[in-house]
Design an enzyme around this catalytic site. Sequence first.
Site, PDB file in Angstrom:
ATOM      1  N   GLU A   1      87.230  42.029  66.269  1.00  0.00           N
ATOM      2  CA  GLU A   1      86.557  42.398  67.474  1.00  0.00           C
ATOM      3  C   GLU A   1      85.006  43.190  67.449  1.00  0.00           C
ATOM      4  O   GLU A   1      85.593  44.166  66.626  1.00  0.00           O
ATOM      5  CB  GLU A   1      87.098  42.816  68.527  1.00  0.00           C
ATOM      6  CG  GLU A   1      85.812  43.191  70.120  1.00  0.00           C
ATOM      7  CD  GLU A   1      86.746  43.630  71.156  1.00  0.00           C
ATOM      8  OE1 GLU A   1      88.111  43.745  71.475  1.00  0.00           O
ATOM      9  OE2 GLU A   1      86.693  43.054  72.331  1.00  0.00           O
TER      10      GLU A   1
ATOM     11  N   CYS B   1      88.029  42.184  74.875  1.00  0.00           N
ATOM     12  CA  CYS B   1      87.100  42.042  76.082  1.00  0.00           C
ATOM     13  C   CYS B   1      86.459  41.962  76.257  1.00  0.00           C
ATOM     14  O   CYS B   1      85.192  41.211  76.721  1.00  0.00           O
ATOM     15  CB  CYS B   1      87.715  43.835  76.457  1.00  0.00           C
ATOM     16  SG  CYS B   1      88.487  44.413  76.921  1.00  0.00           S
TER      17      CYS B   1
ATOM     18  N   ASN C   1      90.895  36.549  77.733  1.00  0.00           N
ATOM     19  CA  ASN C   1      91.934  37.610  76.547  1.00  0.00           C
ATOM     20  C   ASN C   1      93.440  38.591  77.023  1.00  0.00           C
ATOM     21  O   ASN C   1      94.421  37.490  77.130  1.00  0.00           O
ATOM     22  CB  ASN C   1      90.731  38.459  76.095  1.00  0.00           C
ATOM     23  CG  ASN C   1      90.849  39.430  75.661  1.00  0.00           C
ATOM     24  OD1 ASN C   1      92.127  39.809  74.914  1.00  0.00           O
ATOM     25  ND2 ASN C   1      91.084  41.109  76.272  1.00  0.00           N
ATOM     26  N   GLU C   2      92.403  39.138  78.321  1.00  0.00           N
ATOM     27  CA  GLU C   2      93.424  40.714  78.865  1.00  0.00           C
ATOM     28  C   GLU C   2      93.447  40.190  80.484  1.00  0.00           C
ATOM     29  O   GLU C   2      93.204  41.374  81.336  1.00  0.00           O
ATOM     30  CB  GLU C   2      92.749  42.042  78.756  1.00  0.00           C
ATOM     31  CG  GLU C   2      94.155  42.740  78.030  1.00  0.00           C
ATOM     32  CD  GLU C   2      93.307  44.279  76.781  1.00  0.00           C
ATOM     33  OE1 GLU C   2      92.908  44.475  77.511  1.00  0.00           O
ATOM     34  OE2 GLU C   2      94.403  43.797  76.405  1.00  0.00           O
TER      35      GLU C   2
HETATM   36  O1  AHR Z   1      91.060  46.332  70.919  1.00  0.00           O
HETATM   37  C1  AHR Z   1      90.156  46.723  72.050  1.00  0.00           C
HETATM   38  C2  AHR Z   1      90.547  45.864  73.166  1.00  0.00           C
HETATM   39  O2  AHR Z   1      91.682  46.970  74.057  1.00  0.00           O
HETATM   40  C3  AHR Z   1      90.620  44.989  72.925  1.00  0.00           C
HETATM   41  O3  AHR Z   1      89.242  44.618  73.661  1.00  0.00           O
HETATM   42  C4  AHR Z   1      90.735  44.199  74.446  1.00  0.00           C
HETATM   43  O4  AHR Z   1      91.514  43.576  74.790  1.00  0.00           O
HETATM   44  C5  AHR Z   1      92.100  45.924  74.735  1.00  0.00           C
HETATM   45  O5  AHR Z   1      92.174  46.383  76.022  1.00  0.00           O
END
Ligand code: AHR
Length: 661
Positions: free
Chosen positions: A49, A248, A379-380
């Site tokens: 990321e 994120c 993603n989350e």
């Molecule tokens: O790894 C850091 C963050 O942690 C990522 O962007 C997210 O998916 C998670 O909350």
Amino acid sequence: MKNSTITRFALCSLLLSSICANAQKTTLEVDIAKTVTKIQPTMFGLFFEDINFAADGGLYAEMIKNRSFEFDKPLMGWEQPNTKRSSLNMQSGAATPINVSENKTNPNFCRILINDDKGYAIVNEGFRGMGVKKGAKYNLSLKAANPDGSIKKIIFQLIDKDQKVMGETSIIPSSKEWKNYTSQFTAAQTEAKAKLKITFEGTGTIDLDMISLFPEETWKNRKNGLRKDLVQLLYDMKPGFLRFPGGCIVEGRTLSDRYQWKKSVGNVEDRKTMINRWNMEFSHKQTPDYFQSFGLGFYEYFQLSEDIGATPLPILSCGMACQYNTGELAPMEELDPYIQDALDLIEFANGDLNTNWGKLRSDMGHPKSFNLKYIGVGNEQWGPDYIERYKVFEKAIKAKYPKIIIVSGSGPSPDGEHFDYAMKELKKLGAELIDEHYYKSPQWFRENAARYDLYDRKGPKIFAGEYAAQSVSGANPNNRNNWECAFSEAAFMTGLERNAEVVNLTSYAPLMAHEDAWQWTPDMIWFNNLEAYGSANYQVQKLFSTHKGTDLLNITRDGKPLTGQNNLYASAVKDVNTKKVMIKLVNTASTSREITIGLKGSKIETKGSLTTLASAGLQDENTFSEPEKITPKESEYQLKDGKAQISLPPYSVSVLKLKIK
Ligand code: AHR
């Protein structure tokens, strides 16, 4: 009993039980002939990321920050040290950002007016400086327009922190119109905080844009390339997959700043610079100069995956912005563009040259397919809004590309209301691969090595897509990449491996952090402008991924798996191609431990090897000054009477490697 007596009593019994545990020799059994399940080649992979300056300022080797003057403040990163007034009360020169609005993706350039010969300069500060190495070559490129021909020469100098010149080159801006120029210089010294100074001969106006500086030596010496030392660290892990671009960052704080892959491909100068969502996320760690140039875009991510032998695993926005921020939702009836992005991405990766997106891939230099097999939807995300959107994506993707495996998400936590809801709903939908995230204490990792033992073997497969032990607490800036976190992850990873039937992909997160510009810790790899090292956690990941195996074997004590009884964890695999058996043993106790392993089912060569990662202190870490404090030590190993007898050091992770006859 008085308090002090109770404490003494408790201490004595603790000591006694630890002595007993260690005095008794532990005997384990491995059946080499019996494959429990096949292990997916994707088992241990990477999560990338653009957080902590991991892309711009990190992996992406561009050294100029804000090269195209497209940051919100167009001159951010550019200093004008000599704009003092001369005796005539005139500025020696000035830079003015100009916006040409008909250019939609790269509208700004910099107009420089040189009034006199008082040494006007514009200086780029790089990403917390620029790392240059003595004797190394650096490639400069830029666009310039010299409308009235009055600027005779543009001089570029690499300067050190004391303004000393370490390398110089120049160009003659020969055209009134925009024209591309290139040049090269060699650095005379090594410097971590160099800057690029630009001065001019002549007075008048000159326009500049896309001022770029790359080391000549990048990974595979590619133009627009990646930092060689950082890719090497990834390559050395032999990762099974590469997940990108996050995290994120996929979601954005709002939908308009989500990651849109189509804006990250094609000509580099046409990729629209955008804010990085991590720039102001944490009040304790603000980096307002954090933007995404997309010089490292989806084509480069696919290429990197191929280079390091990793299966590409892109994750896309599902029309939901980060629920920790705005949680903005694309209405269901407006999801089409998001779904189309997913379909077009598959075409970009795999489509033939007669398709629009396949042709773009080919024009960019890769006629062959990137062989995309997985795609992540969101993603989350959590809650019914996610499930509702996931269903629509799934239907559309499967209708056109039935073989593509879809990764769904279970939210930010490995338990709790959101997790339970997502798991229940995704199971009902027959989801193929569910992404789980855990940022938990080292103790949690040690206590959860049996997490997947009871997962339904016929249910969805698991992608442990983001995990890391947090020495303090989640997203806490005081978290450290210490040895306790690393060996606790190793203990947990034996559980991931033992459950390879269910767990198909796993990755530590986040991957990289710039020493001077990070927002989130812990991170697997730390770098500055000159150097990089793998943390203790990197060493654990590498040990597992380079001893991955094709088949899972049982390793038991009294018929039971080792999931932390007396602080001992184990998993065993074999590689049918190399005929190796690899046994991983993690001792999380502060004392050493004698182990005997009985091996049945196949004949084994007596000579093998034992690789051990250990450190005496729970707080021990690798650092820039001691990058190899915690590093594996390999020694020859001799079987005795067909059995392995091993002394496991305190706080250690070991891999015993044996050859099948
Ligand atoms: O790894 C850091 C963050 O942690 C990522 O962007 C997210 O998916 C998670 O909350």
